[in-house]
Scaffold this active site. Structure first.
Site, short mmCIF file in Angstrom:
data_model
loop_
_atom_site.label_atom_id
_atom_site.label_comp_id
_atom_site.label_asym_id
_atom_site.label_seq_id
_atom_site.Cartn_x
_atom_site.Cartn_y
_atom_site.Cartn_z
N ASN A 1 45.13 48.15 48.60
CA ASN A 1 44.64 47.39 47.54
C ASN A 1 45.58 46.31 47.38
O ASN A 1 46.51 46.24 46.66
CB ASN A 1 44.57 48.41 46.08
N ARG B 1 40.48 48.07 49.84
CA ARG B 1 39.78 47.59 48.67
C ARG B 1 39.47 45.93 48.51
O ARG B 1 40.41 45.26 48.91
CB ARG B 1 40.32 47.70 47.28
N HIS C 1 34.21 46.81 40.11
CA HIS C 1 34.44 48.35 39.69
C HIS C 1 33.52 49.28 40.45
O HIS C 1 33.17 50.37 39.88
CB HIS C 1 34.33 48.63 38.27
N ARG D 1 39.82 38.30 29.24
CA ARG D 1 38.51 37.72 29.58
C ARG D 1 37.34 37.85 28.35
O ARG D 1 37.45 38.93 27.74
CB ARG D 1 37.98 38.52 30.82
N GLU E 1 39.78 55.39 42.47
CA GLU E 1 39.29 54.64 43.33
C GLU E 1 39.64 55.10 44.90
O GLU E 1 38.93 54.87 45.72
CB GLU E 1 39.30 53.03 43.01
#
Ligand code: AMP
Length: 390
Positions: free
Chosen positions: A7, A85, A174, A233, A377
């Site tokens: 990742n 990823r 996601h 964010r 993940e």
């Protein structure tokens, strides 16, 4: 069957070597501050006891991968392939795909939609192809799971020629986590679950409406800025705010981009931190801004949970996951309380239990089952590699 999962971020490279059959992790770690002073590799492995830290210059991802190879070799375990990823798969990855020159080109082609991530990920894939010429690589895109949501959910009401030319639509993010959350919740609840609102609440946060394993809608949009209030964010705001900031505020478009992605969210609301733990401390001490940050997070999250429910015409289960969802009983309770009017009831004692296992935290008479599902993940990525290369 062992798989190496990579990742890569712009200045980091996380790795994990795991067995998809037993779920045993043989080695995992993170190469941090790549290309910056003070770089190091932090890792754990079956080959050594305890957490390890190697302080070394890591000018490039390739240098970082050399350390990963050493760490992996020390475990004495071989692996069948490497799963990568990728944050943005664009229109090319409705499912995971084996890396070829063509598919790697696609990762770069869609990079303008996620420039901070895709270029670094493409570079890391290229490095792995060079360093492990006999191993296959697989792209697992965060957007894949959302690609086939109904058109009424992904289409933007902008002129067709513009959206067609620039590939503007809801891509979400996601997806690999939401796919895992569905799978783990289904294993836990079996036939009792059909309509799940999956709540991935970390420093980045999104919801997904998943009906019998199929994604129906999600809260992130063209980019991961949309939807929930996140660590830094802003989430959904009136889009005209951007024009107003540029025209009347005198900000450049890059400044607005930075403001909305890095200086907003819980950080801006609390005025102290993007980390929910600091805000929790502040709220407990009576800081009104911290309390407002939480109140807004609860309100917005519950609003969007209802939006996801609408995509499935109802829901029977919601699952909290990721850093905040898995660890903060305060945040879980706050969101659930907003939904009390429609029959969500939390068992406050069960909510306080800390565990790495999937668990139910709703009261027996709650109309909606509420779960906590630690996401994974890497395991999901490894499963895709096993399926495509195994
Ligand atoms: P993630 O992006 O999934 O790694 O989530 C990171 C965020 O999870 C952090 O910024 C914190 O806000 C939150 N978090 C992590 N651990 C805890 C904890 N023990 N209690 C409350 N929030 C936490």
């Amino acid at each position: 069957m062992n798989v190496l999962v990579i990742n890569a971020g712009s200045s980091s490279l996380k790795f994990q070597l795991l067995d998809v059959d037993t779920r045993e992790v043989y080695a995992k770690g993170n190469c941090e501050r790549i290309g910056i002073d003070g770089s190091f590799v932090g890792y754990e492995s079956i080959a050594v006891e305890g957490k390890q830290k190697i302080e070394a210059p890591l000018p490039t991802h390739k240098d970082a991968m050399q350390y990963v190879i050493e760490i992996i070799n020390a475990t004495g375990k071989d692996f069948i392939g490497i799963g990568h990823r990728v944050v943005q798969g664009g229109w090319y990855f409705p499912e995971s795909k084996v890396v070829t020159d063509e598919t790697l080109g696609w990762v770069r082609e869609v990079a303008p939609l996620a420039p901070l991530h895709n270029y670094a990920e493409a570079d890391a894939i290229q490095v792995c192809r060079e360093l492990f010429p006999d191993k296959g690589n697989v792209v697992v895109a965060d957007t894949s799971f959302h690609y086939n949501i109904p058109e009424k959910a992904w289409r933007y009401a902008l002129p067709r020629d513009v959206v067609d030319k620039l590939h503007i639509r809801k891509y979400g993010a996601h997806g690999t986590s939401h796919r895992y959350i569905w799978r783990a919740a289904k294993e836990f609840l079996g036939d009792d679950m059909h309509k799940l609102v999956s709540c991935h609440l970390g420093s980045g946060a999104s919801l997904s409406a998943i009906q019998d394993g199929k994604d129906m809608d999600t809260t992130m949009g063209l980019t991961p800025l949309d939807g929930l209030i996140m660590g830094t964010r802003c989430g959904t705001i009136d889009p005209a705010t951007v024009c107003y900031l540029v025209r009347e505020g005198g900000y450049t478009i890059d400044e607005v981009d930075t403001m909305m992605n890095k200086q907003s969210g819980l950080l801006a609301l609390s005025g102290i931190s993007s980390d929910s733990r600091d805000i929790e401390d502040g709220a407990a001490k009576g800081d009104a801004n911290c309390q407002m940050a939480f109140d807004m997070f609860y309100y917005r999250t519950s609003q969007l949970i209802m939006e996801m429910a609408q995509a499935m015409h109802g829901f029977d289960t919601m699952a909290f996951s990721a850093g905040i969802g898995e660890n903060s009983d305060v945040m879980r309770l706050g969101v659930a309380k907003e939904l009390e009017w429609m029959g969500v009831k939390i068992d406050e004692e069960a909510n306080k239990v800390r565990s790495d296992e999937v668990r139910c935290i709703s009261a027996p008479d709650s109309k909606i089952k509420v779960l906590v599902v630690p996401t994974n993940e890497e395991y999901m990525i490894a499963l895709d590699v096993a399926e495509l290369l195994g």
